[in-house]
Write an enzyme that holds these catalytic residues in place. Structure first.
Site: not given
Length: 309
Positions: A62, A64, A169, A237, A240
């Site tokens: 991921d 962000d 992402t 992080d 989701n």
């Protein structure tokens, strides 16, 4: 047994208690030595991870708050605002939409659709090559210094092992591709905005790459690349991304949010936290608003506009 020797009468100067302590220590040392030898043998049987030369394995990161501090789309939006991609009327509209999401805290489908269409209207009519060129400049201005060294090292370990490494992402695929290339990664999976003859139409191809969609993208890429997901790793992080993390044999929670941390601990997933001091604030916008095209960029524009006021 040696440990029971204290029960037998002995003609020694040491007390029975001293004899017991000494023989117990000797017995413990012998057992410890055996255990250490067993552990060493076990460690030799279990290869380090990532496994060098494993062509059926890859890593999915991921972006962000996992690879980069904050949201890539937020930083990209700052660069677009600096280059006057936003007009006052658009700022006012997005200010209302962002405020609605933050106050309501729910994802109303109709409102989400309006946000996506508004965000996509910003790039509509612009050439893909133009946005890619600007993206290169924005990376140097706002993103290069925000890469987490710890996560970068994890990605490099996979590369050094001869494995492919992909970003996954909800940010626009063009932005994600620039970041992947700058970091020396294999490539990127991201949200795709429709273009015809190299010009953005203002529409998405499908839906934003968010939540379960990430898992589907990883599954599809793994099938195309001939990968064994049980031998792959994924890093994120956010809770989701649990669908994506659950898909692989080696899930990692990086700088995890509260829900992901709890979920990961319950399942004995590996955790890494590269933040220092107080818990890092999440920089960006609600998932519902921020996934397609440049919705996050509008949030940045609104924030800068308010700051100037």
């Amino acid at each position: 047994m040696a440990a029971l020797g204290w029960l037998t009468p002995r003609r020694r100067s040491a007390t029975a208690r001293s004899v017991l302590a000494g023989e117990a220590a000797a017995e413990a040392a012998r057992k410890t030595s055996q255990q250490l030898a067993t552990d060493a043998e076990t460690n030799q049987r279990e290869p380090d991870f990532p496994v060098a030369g494993d062509a059926l394995a890859a890593a999915f990161f991921d972006l962000d708050n996992t690879v980069m501090q904050g949201a890539a789309i937020f930083h990209f939006g700052r660069g677009l605002y600096k280059r006057k991609f936003f007009q006052r009327r658009e700022l006012a509209r997005f200010a209302w939409q962002q405020a609605w999401f933050r106050i309501a805290g729910v994802e109303d489908p109709e409102h989400m659709q309006d946000v996506r269409e508004s965000a996509l209207s910003i790039v509509k009519g612009h050439r893909v090559s133009e946005l890619m060129s600007i993206g290169e400049e924005i990376y140097d201005e706002y993103m290069a210094d925000r890469i987490w060294p710890g996560t970068r090292a994890l990605a490099q370990a996979h590369l050094d092992a001869g494995q492919k490494v992909w970003l996954v992402t909800a940010a626009p695929v063009e932005t994600a591709t620039i970041i992947a290339r700058r970091l020396g990664l294999t490539g990127a999976l991201g949200t795709v905005a429709e273009s015809v003859a190299g010009v953005y139409t203002g529409k998405l191809v499908g839906e934003p790459l968010h939540g379960p969609a990430k898992a589907e993208a990883v599954r599809a890429l793994a099938a195309a690349e001939g990968l064994d997901l049980a031998r792959c790793a994924a890093y994120s992080d956010s809770h989701n991304d649990i669908p994506m993390l659950s898909l692989v044999g080696h899930p990692y929670a990086i700088n995890p949010d509260t829900k992901l941390r709890k979920y990961a601990r319950e399942r004995d997933w590996r955790l890494r936290d590269y933040r220092t001091g107080r818990k890092a604030a999440k920089v960006g916008i609600p998932a519902a608003a921020g996934v397609g095209a440049l919705a996050g960029g509008t949030a940045a524009a609104v924030a800068l506009h308010r700051r100037r006021r």
